[in-house]
Design an enzyme around this catalytic site. Structure first.
Site, PDB file in Angstrom:
ATOM      1  N   SER A   1       0.843  -1.191   0.000  1.00  0.00           N
ATOM      2  CA  SER A   1       0.000   0.000   0.000  1.00  0.00           C
ATOM      3  C   SER A   1       0.875   1.237   0.000  1.00  0.00           C
ATOM      4  O   SER A   1       2.034   1.201   0.435  1.00  0.00           O
ATOM      5  CB  SER A   1      -0.893   0.026   1.238  1.00  0.00           C
ATOM      6  OG  SER A   1      -0.124   0.319   2.400  1.00  0.00           O
ATOM      7  N   ASP A   2       0.328   2.337  -0.484  1.00  0.00           N
ATOM      8  CA  ASP A   2       0.943   3.619  -0.166  1.00  0.00           C
ATOM      9  C   ASP A   2       0.741   3.840   1.329  1.00  0.00           C
ATOM     10  O   ASP A   2      -0.040   3.140   1.986  1.00  0.00           O
ATOM     11  CB  ASP A   2       0.304   4.733  -0.999  1.00  0.00           C
ATOM     12  CG  ASP A   2       1.226   5.938  -1.160  1.00  0.00           C
ATOM     13  OD1 ASP A   2       2.161   6.107  -0.350  1.00  0.00           O
ATOM     14  OD2 ASP A   2       1.017   6.726  -2.108  1.00  0.00           O
ATOM     15  N   TRP A   3       1.433   4.832   1.873  1.00  0.00           N
ATOM     16  CA  TRP A   3       1.437   5.028   3.321  1.00  0.00           C
ATOM     17  C   TRP A   3       0.048   5.473   3.792  1.00  0.00           C
ATOM     18  O   TRP A   3      -0.459   6.512   3.385  1.00  0.00           O
ATOM     19  CB  TRP A   3       2.517   6.037   3.696  1.00  0.00           C
ATOM     20  CG  TRP A   3       3.854   5.418   3.988  1.00  0.00           C
ATOM     21  CD1 TRP A   3       4.643   5.683   5.076  1.00  0.00           C
ATOM     22  CD2 TRP A   3       4.560   4.415   3.238  1.00  0.00           C
ATOM     23  NE1 TRP A   3       5.794   4.907   5.042  1.00  0.00           N
ATOM     24  CE2 TRP A   3       5.762   4.125   3.926  1.00  0.00           C
ATOM     25  CE3 TRP A   3       4.298   3.724   2.060  1.00  0.00           C
ATOM     26  CZ2 TRP A   3       6.689   3.186   3.471  1.00  0.00           C
ATOM     27  CZ3 TRP A   3       5.219   2.791   1.599  1.00  0.00           C
ATOM     28  CH2 TRP A   3       6.391   2.527   2.299  1.00  0.00           C
TER      29      TRP A   3
END
Length: 878
Positions: free
Chosen positions: A284-286
């Site tokens: 995932s992105d953050w």
């Protein structure tokens, strides 16, 4: 004598001819050619000192039965709790360690223009600047250099490259991405990834998918048909996986057709892991995960930076109930372990003593990227290149002249060791005998707020509510100047709304700028005489906003600013100023004294970056600054810093020369100076269409969604309680008509077309050769000649477009399907051959669910931009 200065370079392996004898060309030509190879020789000398040092760097091993067996053995020794623990990051930039089975934690770093997370680094001309080079060889070189920088910092995962499509010029992260064209992105991403991973570092292609805007990125749904997705927005990711063999992919924040990317079955399971056969790690992105069970079941392997949702609390009961299969958890862990084994992370140190943390060779790569990317857009009267012998005084003016701006803002912002500004780069090149005059030209925005001459005090009413209701606490202030750029503060739970009221009496007749600015997620609205003129909605990030209003001398207006802070205290400011008064007096004074003026304008890390989109107009005051300087000195050259197009209508016809420098990395100042003064022939080509205005930009009608089209999404928060939030639906109604596809199909024209870029020499295309007919699905060879018809050496990008006039489906009038960069000495001609595979003639059929060719006539067009294709020929696919 050959100069071994790293700044005067062109890689020898890019010269596709035998090095010419000095007697064959005049000295100025030989000087350019020598300059273009000196970096390669310099780098070779550096390499000779390091070849004796054993290097543990290694490209990833291919998957094998031995690696598969070892991975399965490790997973078999893990408890379910340990497996789930591996599905989330720790300490922001690490994977979890499981010492019991010999798994240490592995380190990540943000990337795009440099390995930024772990202190000072080399800041390269990456993203849109890389795309402006149109150079696959440089893409590989850049990837290798980034890989070495990562190894020297003990980094295992490099979180780049970003390959989202520059659908709109205002996209906040366009500077990080490559271009508006899927073919250009696809061709450049492969060598970039290969370069990074050849150094034993995992590249991470991002943001998968359709993350082409920054506003409301967590709650915006990119609603799109499958054909547009397949033809425009997915090809670069497909190439990264199937041709570049990237070993990590990062999901985006946004939703796609109402489903978050991190739990999107179509994207993650069907396409990425199914059709494309991706065997690496999908992260995932953050903080881009929103539902642990849905993410686990729909392809997400690793939640970063921590397991807010894919954790034992959520997944253990889901596995026990059968809602999530344990085999699904095993597959995720196998992907992570298998990839780490292939890179040897468990068997060798990631730190490579053969690589330098401060890399002189890396500086050379940064210089090469800057030189190749700078794009000359206007050169009226051939004012460029400038002749240093004729210059006694030069004025360098503008907010972007100093300090250096290597890249945009956000997670890609790299802290360079020694960034070179345009001011210092030009001064260093000219030397002590030329007088250099510098002015920023404009004040700081808080100075505007502090010096606004309100007609009396500003009245303040502070309400203990979010909607200006209740009894306010009164107050007064002379000015409101508490804006703090990029200031993050914890949210304040106590409700507050603040209303500022003031009067302003104009002293002069003319144009005034009303400017407002807040930080973080604060919101504000400003009204003049009761009419709303500025509106900053609650959003993740923002930049100062302004509006121009005309006032007459003696006229009084009432200004009201309604401010909604999200944190304790105030981070807001507003002011009103007579536009000509904003220009520093010394700016026009210096312009009058100078033989030539360089005005450095555009955006910076505060005004263009992650979490917010930027404006299409230049930041406040810059239009007026150019007009004032150009009026004082007609010999004015403008350099623009940005990730794409911007509004130039007020001043473009008043200046003879314009350079687009994008974000040129740490060596940008030196590179810009060399281009301005003819030590390097500009060779950049626009990787985007440069729109005239925002109103006629192809994406504008669809960019912010349809009013009233929002929906409510029901989910479970990380506290386990039900959570509802509003989803803004963004209709990709422009479909295939992105950038030049729109302009060439409609017959309209942008200000500067995709692929455009001027040179100090001239080129000619001729002798196009194609077969008249071939079997559908066959490879088609297209050949032609490119000649340098000028008197200096230069680089040209030959661009090949395909048109399908007999298609049964609606298609853009032309699409880029091939290109090659070629370096030519004066008078030299090269014969180029480009090959087109079946995909070059295909479109995605939504009904057939496959790539489809309609047999019939196709037109091949060759030239130097999307609107300049002098060569054309028909080929029939039977």
């Amino acid at each position: 004598m050959m100069d071994y200065d790293y700044r005067n370079n062109f890689r020898m392996d890019r010269l596709r001819h035998t090095f010419p004898h000095p007697m064959l060309y005049p000295y100025p030509v030989m000087k350019i050619i020598y300059q273009r190879i000196s970096l390669s020789l310099f780098a070779s000398v550096l390499a000779s000192f390091t070849t004796a040092i054993p290097s543990p760097a290694q490209a990833p091993a291919p998957d094998s039965p031995a690696i598969e067996s070892q991975a399965h053995d490790i997973v078999s020794r893990l408890t379910l709790e340990q497996k789930i623990e591996l599905l989330g990051g720790i300490d922001s930039m690490y994977t979890h360690a499981i010492p019991a089975v010999g798994l240490p934690r592995f380190k990540m770093s943000d990337a795009s223009v440099g390995v930024r997370t772990w202190g000072p680094t080399t800041a390269y001309a990456g993203g849109v600047s890389l795309a402006a080079t149109w150079d696959t060889g440089f893409a590989r070189t850049l990837g290798e250099s980034l890989g070495r920088d990562a190894r020297s910092r003990n980094v295992n995962f490099l979180l780049g490259p970003g390959v989202n499509i520059a659908r709109s010029p205002i996209g906040g992260r366009n500077f990080e991405y490559f271009s508006e064209d899927p073919h250009l992105n696809s061709i450049l991403v492969v060598p970039y990834i290969e370069g990074v991973q050849s150094q034993g570092v995992i590249a991470t292609v991002k943001h998968y998918a359709l993350n082409s805007q920054e506003f409301n990125r967590h709650d915006a749904s990119s609603d799109i048909d499958e054909r547009t997705m397949r033809e425009i927005y997915l090809p670069a990711f497909e190439a990264a996986v199937t041709k570049g063999h990237v070993d990590a992919v990062m999901n985006s924040y946004n939703l796609i057709n109402g489903v978050h990317a991190t739990q999107n079955e179509f994207l993650n399971i069907k396409v990425l892991k199914g059709e494309w056969g991706f065997k690496g790690v999908l992260m995932s992105d953050w903080d881009a995960t929103y539902d642990g069970v849905a993410a686990a079941n729909n392809g997400l392997d690793l939640e970063m930076p921590s397991p807010r949702f894919m954790n034992a609390k959520n997944l253990l009961p889901a596995v026990k109930s059968g809602e999530v299969k344990e085999s699904t958890i095993d597959d995720k862990v196998l992907r992570l372990v298998r990839t780490e084994l292939r890179y040897g992370f468990t068997a060798r140190p990631q730190f490579d003593p053969a690589d330098s943390t401060y890399s002189v060779a890396g500086r050379a790569v940064a210089m090469q990227g800057a030189l190749e990317s700078i794009t000359l857009l206007k050169n009226e009267g051939h004012i460029l290149p400038l002749d240093p012998a004729k210059i006694k005084t030069i004025a360098i003016i503008g907010p972007d002249a100093y300090p250096a701006i290597p890249g945009g803002g956000g997670s890609s912002e790299a802290q360079a060791f020694e960034p070179i500004s345009q001011l210092t780069g030009i001064a260093n090149l000219l030397g002590a005998n030329v007088h250099v005059l510098y002015s920023r030209g404009l004040p700081n925005v808080n100075d505007v707020f502090r010096h606004t001459r309100w007609d009396g005090d500003v009245k303040i009413a502070t309400y203990h509510s979010h909607d200006f209701t209740g009894t306010p606490e009164p107050g007064t202030r002379r000015n409101v100047a508490e804006y703090k750029a990029d200031q993050w503060e914890p949210a304040d739970q106590s409700p507050r709304s603040i209303r500022y009221s003031a009067s302003y009496k104009a002293e002069d007749t003319g144009k005034y700028l009303l400017i407002g600015a807040a930080s973080g997620e604060d919101a504000f609205k400003i009204l003049v005489d009761g009419v709303p003129v500025l509106d900053q909605v609650h959003a993740e990030g923002q930049v100062p906003k302004y509006v121009s209003i005309d006032l007459t001398a003696g006229q009084t207006v009432n200004v009201q600013a309604d401010y909604l802070p999200q944190a304790a205290g105030s981070r807001f400011g507003f002011g009103l100023a007579y536009e000509p008064s904003l220009i520093a007096p010394e700016a026009t004074q210096f312009a009058k004294l100078a033989d030539v003026v360089v005005v450095a304008l555009g955006f910076d890390t505060a005004s263009e970056g992650e979490g917010h989109d930027r404006t299409f107009t230049l930041p406040w005051g810059q239009d007026a600054l150019i007009e004032a300087v150009a009026a004082a000195n007609p010999h004015t050259v403008v350099t623009l810093t940005s990730g794409g197009a911007m509004d130039t209508r007020r001043w473009l016809d008043k200046v003879p020369a314009l350079l687009h420098v994008y974000y040129p990395g740490q060596e940008g100042g030196t590179a810009i100076a060399q281009v301005l003064f003819g030590q390097h022939n500009p060779e950049g080509k626009l990787p985007i269409s440069f729109d005239r205005d925002w109103e006629n930009s192809p994406s504008k009608p669809y960019y912010y969604g349809t009013p009233g089209g929002d929906t409510i999404l029901h989910t479970i928060g990380d506290n386990g309680k039900p959570l509802d939030y509003t989803i803004q639906h963004i209709n990709y109604g422009d479909r295939l008509m992105v950038g030049y596809r729109y302009w060439t199909t409609t017959g309209k024209h942008p200000l500067f077309p995709f692929g455009f870029g001027l040179s100090y020499t001239t080129f000619n295309f001729s002798n196009l050769q194609t077969p008249s007919s071939v079997a559908s699905g066959s490879t088609v060879s297209v050949s032609f000649d490119v000649a340098n018809t000028g008197n200096v050496a230069g680089a040209e990008v030959a661009q090949l477009y395909v048109s399908d006039p007999s298609a049964k489906a609606v298609r853009p009038e032309r699409e880029l399907k091939g290109f090659e960069k070629v370096i030519l000495a004066p008078g030299e001609t090269k014969h180029l051959t480009l090959k087109l595979d079946a995909r070059a003639f295909s479109y995605w059929s939504d009904s057939a669910k496959k790539w489809t060719i309609d047999p019939g006539k196709f037109t091949i067009l060759v030239g130097d931009s999307s609107e300049s294709t002098p060569l054309h020929a028909d080929v029939t696919l039977n």
